[in-house]
Design a protein around this motif. Structure first.
Motif, PDB file in Angstrom:
ATOM      1  N   PRO A 149       0.805  -1.223   0.000  1.00  0.00           N
ATOM      2  CA  PRO A 149       0.000   0.000   0.000  1.00  0.00           C
ATOM      3  C   PRO A 149       0.838   1.274   0.000  1.00  0.00           C
ATOM      4  CG  PRO A 149      -0.911  -1.586   1.545  1.00  0.00           C
ATOM      5  CD  PRO A 149       0.422  -2.125   1.113  1.00  0.00           C
ATOM      6  N   LEU A 150       2.030   1.235   0.594  1.00  0.00           N
ATOM      7  CA  LEU A 150       2.867   2.435   0.598  1.00  0.00           C
ATOM      8  C   LEU A 150       3.427   2.731  -0.792  1.00  0.00           C
ATOM      9  CD1 LEU A 150       4.752   2.203   4.012  1.00  0.00           C
ATOM     10  CD2 LEU A 150       2.941   3.795   3.334  1.00  0.00           C
ATOM     11  N   PRO A 165      -6.665  -2.711   8.236  1.00  0.00           N
ATOM     12  CA  PRO A 165      -7.319  -2.398   6.967  1.00  0.00           C
ATOM     13  C   PRO A 165      -7.811  -0.959   6.843  1.00  0.00           C
ATOM     14  CG  PRO A 165      -8.884  -3.444   8.413  1.00  0.00           C
ATOM     15  CD  PRO A 165      -7.595  -3.382   9.182  1.00  0.00           C
ATOM     16  N   GLU A 166      -7.753  -0.185   7.950  1.00  0.00           N
ATOM     17  CA  GLU A 166      -8.325   1.165   7.911  1.00  0.00           C
ATOM     18  C   GLU A 166      -7.547   2.088   6.971  1.00  0.00           C
ATOM     19  OE1 GLU A 166      -7.487  -0.420  10.618  1.00  0.00           O
ATOM     20  OE2 GLU A 166      -9.308  -0.725  11.820  1.00  0.00           O
ATOM     21  N   GLY A 167      -6.221   1.876   6.886  1.00  0.00           N
ATOM     22  CA  GLY A 167      -5.392   2.778   6.091  1.00  0.00           C
ATOM     23  C   GLY A 167      -5.719   2.759   4.612  1.00  0.00           C
ATOM     24  N   GLU A 168      -6.239   1.622   4.116  1.00  0.00           N
ATOM     25  CA  GLU A 168      -6.577   1.555   2.690  1.00  0.00           C
ATOM     26  C   GLU A 168      -7.663   2.554   2.323  1.00  0.00           C
ATOM     27  OE1 GLU A 168      -4.877  -2.569   3.465  1.00  0.00           O
ATOM     28  OE2 GLU A 168      -6.060  -1.089   4.543  1.00  0.00           O
ATOM     29  N   LEU A 169      -8.528   2.867   3.268  1.00  0.00           N
ATOM     30  CA  LEU A 169      -9.595   3.834   2.981  1.00  0.00           C
ATOM     31  C   LEU A 169      -9.018   5.210   2.689  1.00  0.00           C
ATOM     32  CD1 LEU A 169     -12.612   4.267   2.741  1.00  0.00           C
ATOM     33  CD2 LEU A 169     -12.694   4.734   5.206  1.00  0.00           C
ATOM     34  N   ARG A 172       2.854   6.452  -5.328  1.00  0.00           N
ATOM     35  CA  ARG A 172       2.441   6.688  -6.713  1.00  0.00           C
ATOM     36  C   ARG A 172       1.351   7.765  -6.775  1.00  0.00           C
ATOM     37  NH1 ARG A 172       4.271   4.104 -11.509  1.00  0.00           N
ATOM     38  NH2 ARG A 172       3.109   5.094 -13.188  1.00  0.00           N
ATOM     39  N   LEU A 173       0.466   7.792  -5.787  1.00  0.00           N
ATOM     40  CA  LEU A 173      -0.554   8.841  -5.746  1.00  0.00           C
ATOM     41  C   LEU A 173       0.094  10.216  -5.601  1.00  0.00           C
ATOM     42  CD1 LEU A 173      -3.240   7.130  -3.464  1.00  0.00           C
ATOM     43  CD2 LEU A 173      -3.392   7.524  -5.937  1.00  0.00           C
ATOM     44  N   VAL A 174       1.152  10.304  -4.791  1.00  0.00           N
ATOM     45  CA  VAL A 174       1.878  11.573  -4.666  1.00  0.00           C
ATOM     46  C   VAL A 174       2.445  11.988  -6.019  1.00  0.00           C
ATOM     47  CG1 VAL A 174       3.883  12.692  -3.623  1.00  0.00           C
ATOM     48  CG2 VAL A 174       2.395  11.245  -2.227  1.00  0.00           C
ATOM     49  N   ARG A 175       2.986  11.035  -6.728  1.00  0.00           N
ATOM     50  CA  ARG A 175       3.519  11.343  -8.061  1.00  0.00           C
ATOM     51  C   ARG A 175       2.420  11.862  -8.990  1.00  0.00           C
ATOM     52  NH1 ARG A 175       6.026   6.990 -12.437  1.00  0.00           N
ATOM     53  NH2 ARG A 175       5.646   8.311 -14.258  1.00  0.00           N
ATOM     54  N   ALA A 234      -2.697  10.957   2.683  1.00  0.00           N
ATOM     55  CA  ALA A 234      -3.182   9.578   2.549  1.00  0.00           C
ATOM     56  C   ALA A 234      -2.052   8.582   2.790  1.00  0.00           C
ATOM     57  CB  ALA A 234      -3.798   9.368   1.168  1.00  0.00           C
ATOM     58  N   LYS A 235      -0.893   8.872   2.209  1.00  0.00           N
ATOM     59  CA  LYS A 235       0.268   7.999   2.420  1.00  0.00           C
ATOM     60  C   LYS A 235       0.636   7.944   3.907  1.00  0.00           C
ATOM     61  CE  LYS A 235       4.270   9.698   1.386  1.00  0.00           C
ATOM     62  NZ  LYS A 235       4.868   9.747   2.742  1.00  0.00           N
ATOM     63  N   ASP A 236       0.659   9.112   4.545  1.00  0.00           N
ATOM     64  CA  ASP A 236       1.000   9.152   5.968  1.00  0.00           C
ATOM     65  C   ASP A 236      -0.081   8.483   6.819  1.00  0.00           C
ATOM     66  OD1 ASP A 236       3.300  10.473   5.326  1.00  0.00           O
ATOM     67  OD2 ASP A 236       2.540  12.475   5.811  1.00  0.00           O
ATOM     68  N   ALA A 237      -1.341   8.626   6.406  1.00  0.00           N
ATOM     69  CA  ALA A 237      -2.433   8.017   7.161  1.00  0.00           C
ATOM     70  C   ALA A 237      -2.321   6.496   7.129  1.00  0.00           C
ATOM     71  CB  ALA A 237      -3.789   8.455   6.590  1.00  0.00           C
ATOM     72  N   TYR A 238      -1.983   5.948   5.955  1.00  0.00           N
ATOM     73  CA  TYR A 238      -1.806   4.494   5.906  1.00  0.00           C
ATOM     74  C   TYR A 238      -0.628   4.079   6.786  1.00  0.00           C
ATOM     75  CZ  TYR A 238      -1.103  -0.266   4.711  1.00  0.00           C
ATOM     76  OH  TYR A 238      -0.966  -1.612   4.836  1.00  0.00           O
ATOM     77  N   ASP A 239       0.451   4.844   6.718  1.00  0.00           N
ATOM     78  CA  ASP A 239       1.630   4.526   7.517  1.00  0.00           C
ATOM     79  C   ASP A 239       1.287   4.546   9.009  1.00  0.00           C
ATOM     80  OD1 ASP A 239       4.268   3.783   7.605  1.00  0.00           O
ATOM     81  OD2 ASP A 239       5.047   5.826   7.657  1.00  0.00           O
TER      82      ASP A 239
END
Length: 439
Positions: free
Chosen positions: A281-282, A320-324, A287-290, A310-315
């Motif tokens: 997921p990271l 499974p919550e971070g995927e949201l 890639r979303l940042v790019r 979003a990247k930091d939230a997943y980190d």
């Protein structure tokens, strides 16, 4: 060479997987590849001409590559020899080539089928070239990886690449009907469960038949499975996806282009495909940042912040919550106005910087920490923008030898439309002040 086991016919009475028992006996029985073996298919035209050249079969597992190679040998009266690049080395190749030379001396050609041919290194691939050129063998190599990346250019230049497609639902359904005929019984599935089984096969005919066998082994007499019960029995086959190979690059390309094309639904679909297949997921977050900086830019300056968050939230949250958070960012980026103006400006400015060399900036914007530098004119005539009308002096900041350049050209989309209007206003001010016109 036929062994005693086969000669005695014992191989026919030994237990055999359903996929092996239903292996096509003629090319007409192969399903799912009409572009190759249909009436106007590539292979059909070759066979009508009376001969075939060396071929590379490229496609996912379970699409008939090995079967078609074997049937081609029969249709062209060539001896069929099969090896796997996983278990074979240079010594094995030499033995195969010598045997093929012996057959050739008696007037019999050899079709050498090499499974997983991309597993051979460059030197091993080069070993095929002489025997392909002099006709000792007709090579048919099979690979699940992109031949452009995995095979030598010299080898590719001597073989035609044919693409095998994943089986569509109709082809898989046809295999299931054939399996029911061979078994003399129907699959104990309701309509939804049967459709679910077809989807689980993921376009792989061998997998479809293996799943059907598993159903028959697992279900008692009189029992009939629903889709939910089927998933519980089979534990759902994982999607075909290799994080370091084509599956990875194909899906990340599809995700990126769906975002760029402002299609939130398609983007979310590909994001979920990759997450479901076990992608990091990271990696997706990066890639979303790019995408935010490359395809949205200043059309929505908040996009970069959303993607980073979003990247930091997943980190921070994990699964499974971070995927949201990644899903939220994906939808936001896909729905945002798009601009690659900064991306193009950066490339143009980089080109100018490399070509211009070590040009000195104009002296009026250089610091003068020493008396000598002041004497040389460093810092002389600099106008402090905050003290100028409109907080804008209009001075030129490019090296004199380069002249004024224009790299960044804002689009008319989103926030960038306002940026474009402001920059156009400043250009007018600069022109007036540099020519001394009254404002």
């Amino acid at each position: 060479m036929t062994d005693l086991f086969t000669s005695a016919g014992l191989d026919q009475s030994a237990p055999r997987p359903l996929a092996d028992r239903l292996r096509p006996k003629t090319l007409d029985e192969v399903v799912g590849q009409p572009h190759l073996i249909g009436a106007d298919g590539t292979l059909s035209r070759m066979l009508r001409s009376g001969r075939i050249g060396s071929l590379i079969f490229w496609g996912p597992p379970g699409t008939g590559k090995t079967t078609v190679a074997r049937l081609l040998a029969g249709a062209t009266d060539l001896h069929f020899e099969q090896i796997s690049a996983i278990f074979s080395g240079v010594a094995d190749l030499k033995k195969v080539f010598e045997a093929a030379r012996g057959r050739r001396s008696t007037g019999r050609g050899t079709l050498l089928f090499v499974d997983e041919i991309h597993r051979f290194n460059r030197a091993q691939q080069d070993a095929f070239l002489p025997v392909m050129e002099d006709g000792t063998i007709t090579l048919v190599g099979a690979t699940t990886e992109n031949p452009s990346f995995e095979l030598n250019a010299a080898l590719l230049s001597r073989a035609q690449v044919l693409t095998f497609r994943s089986l569509d639902s109709e082809a898989v359904e046809g295999l299931l009907r054939a399996a029911e005929g061979a078994e003399g019984r129907d699959l104990p599935l309701d309509e939804d469960a049967r459709a679910s089984l077809v989807r689980m096969a993921d376009g792989d005919g061998r997998a479809a038949l293996s799943l059907a066998e598993e159903v028959w082994r697992s279900v008692g007499d009189g029992e009939r499975l629903t889709a939910e019960a089927l998933q519980s029995v089979l534990q759902r086959r994982a999607p075909i996806y290799d994080k370091s190979r084509d599956g990875h690059y194909n899906l990340i390309s599809a995700l990126h282009k769906s975002v760029r094309g402002s299609d939130p639904d398609a983007a979310l679909y590909y994001l979920c495909r990759m997450l479901d297949a076990g992608e990091d997921p990271l990696f997706l977050g990066r890639r979303l940042v790019r995408m935010a900086v490359e395809d949205i830019g200043l059309a929505d300056p908040q996009a970069l912040g959303v993607a980073n968050a979003a990247k930091d939230a997943y980190d921070f949250l994990g699964s499974p919550e971070g995927e949201l958070a990644l899903a939220q960012a994906t939808v936001y980026l896909a729905a945002a106005p798009k601009s690659n103006a900064v991306y193009k400006a950066y490339k143009a400015a980089t080109k100018a910087a490399k070509e211009g060399g070590s040009l000195l900036p104009p002296k009026h914007i250089l610091n003068a920490p020493t008396g000598l530098m002041k004497t040389e004119g460093y810092g002389g005539g600099y106008q402090y923008d905050h003290d100028a009308p409109d907080a804008f002096s209009g001075q030129d900041y490019f090296p004199e030898a380069l002249g004024r350049q224009s790299f960044y050209r804002p689009t008319g989309y989103g926030a960038e439309a306002g940026i474009g209007e402001r920059l156009a206003h400043l250009d007018r001010l600069r022109a007036r002040r540099n020519t001394g016109d009254a404002e």
